[in-house]
Motif scaffolding. Sequence first.
Motif, PDB file in Angstrom:
ATOM      1  N   GLY A   3      -5.624  -0.987  -6.812  1.00 53.43           N
ATOM      2  CA  GLY A   3      -6.688  -0.580  -5.910  1.00 53.43           C
ATOM      3  C   GLY A   3      -6.378   0.749  -5.250  1.00 53.43           C
ATOM      4  N   TRP A  36     -10.649  -0.385  -1.677  1.00 49.46           N
ATOM      5  CA  TRP A  36     -10.531  -1.003  -0.369  1.00 49.46           C
ATOM      6  C   TRP A  36     -11.001   0.030   0.647  1.00 49.46           C
ATOM      7  CZ3 TRP A  36      -5.258  -4.003   0.290  1.00 49.46           C
ATOM      8  CH2 TRP A  36      -5.082  -4.880  -0.772  1.00 49.46           C
ATOM      9  N   GLU A  44       0.423  -6.987  -5.810  1.00 51.65           N
ATOM     10  CA  GLU A  44      -0.685  -6.043  -5.891  1.00 51.65           C
ATOM     11  C   GLU A  44      -0.224  -4.679  -5.387  1.00 51.65           C
ATOM     12  OE1 GLU A  44      -5.503  -6.374  -5.160  1.00 51.65           O
ATOM     13  OE2 GLU A  44      -4.137  -7.586  -3.952  1.00 51.65           O
ATOM     14  N   VAL A  46       0.870  -1.177   0.000  1.00 56.22           N
ATOM     15  CA  VAL A  46       0.000   0.000   0.000  1.00 56.22           C
ATOM     16  C   VAL A  46       0.905   1.224   0.000  1.00 56.22           C
ATOM     17  CG1 VAL A  46      -1.724   1.338   1.254  1.00 56.22           C
ATOM     18  CG2 VAL A  46      -1.893  -1.161   1.197  1.00 56.22           C
ATOM     19  N   VAL A 101      -1.487  -0.968  -4.293  1.00 57.28           N
ATOM     20  CA  VAL A 101      -2.651  -0.203  -3.851  1.00 57.28           C
ATOM     21  C   VAL A 101      -2.168   1.139  -3.321  1.00 57.28           C
ATOM     22  CG1 VAL A 101      -4.589  -0.163  -2.222  1.00 57.28           C
ATOM     23  CG2 VAL A 101      -3.886  -2.325  -3.286  1.00 57.28           C
TER      24      VAL A 101
END
Length: 293
Positions: free
Chosen positions: A94, A125, A67, A35, A69
């Motif tokens: 995301g 999210w 991933e 993130v 984000v």
Amino acid sequence: MSETSYRPRRSVLYVPAVNDKALAKIASLACDAVVIDLEDSVAPTEKVAGRAKLRNILANRPGRAIEMVVRINALSSEWGRDDLLAAAACEPDGILLPKVDTARDVLEAGDALDEAAAPEVLKLWAMVETPKAMLNLGAIAELGRDPASRLACFVAGTNDLVKETGVLATPDRRYLMPWLMQMVLAARAGGLDLLDGVYNDFRDAEGFAHECAEAAAMGFDGKTLIHPAQIEAANAAFSPSAAALAEARAIRDAFALAENAGKGVIALNGKMVERLHLEQAKKLLAKATVVGA
């Protein structure tokens, strides 16, 4: 769950958007997701600079499947909407919304992404970190069943929940436990993934491993992390154990026997096993294939 439908989120590491040294290490880390944070870990004087770094960060994604984000600032803040649009333009996997209080907060973010013509694969999210979010959790989770909402994952914001409610943060999280279990129920009702909150003392490996095991037993899909040293333990805790895999294979193989064809219930090792257990076994085995367990 098929091998293609499961996306592991066992270990999700927060990385400040302004920390060049930490950002440079992403490609070498074994976490399932990162993130890129524009919120808590970025000072107000650095918000704009952090946002400006997003394009370069996301243009140089690791070659492996990880991933990516972006956590933006709250949409109600002076930076939130600009963060959202800047992040969407960089096409992350995301966008993590902090301070979500109601379903409307998620819908407004989704509307803004639609107006910006963001691709449908860009998911939202939502942080669950306020008393209002807990009171509205069911309605927020219902959005997970509506593809138009983009909502895919809940993230427990345990530090903020402690701050906002004044509950005592004990090592066993006894006062947070009812809320954590409520998150599990809501996430499953909405078909959402669910990540546990961070463990603040990254030097306490034993305590962290215990909290990961506890979260996995409660039904969480993974844990948010503040330090790369926490990745290995999180991956282990949220991967299928050898014992669970052995049991899943035994169930699968037993139902595959000719004498059990068409049966709804069979006996296996002295236990009654139903076809719902077969479905659980298949999901576990598919998950293990993806994560290499």
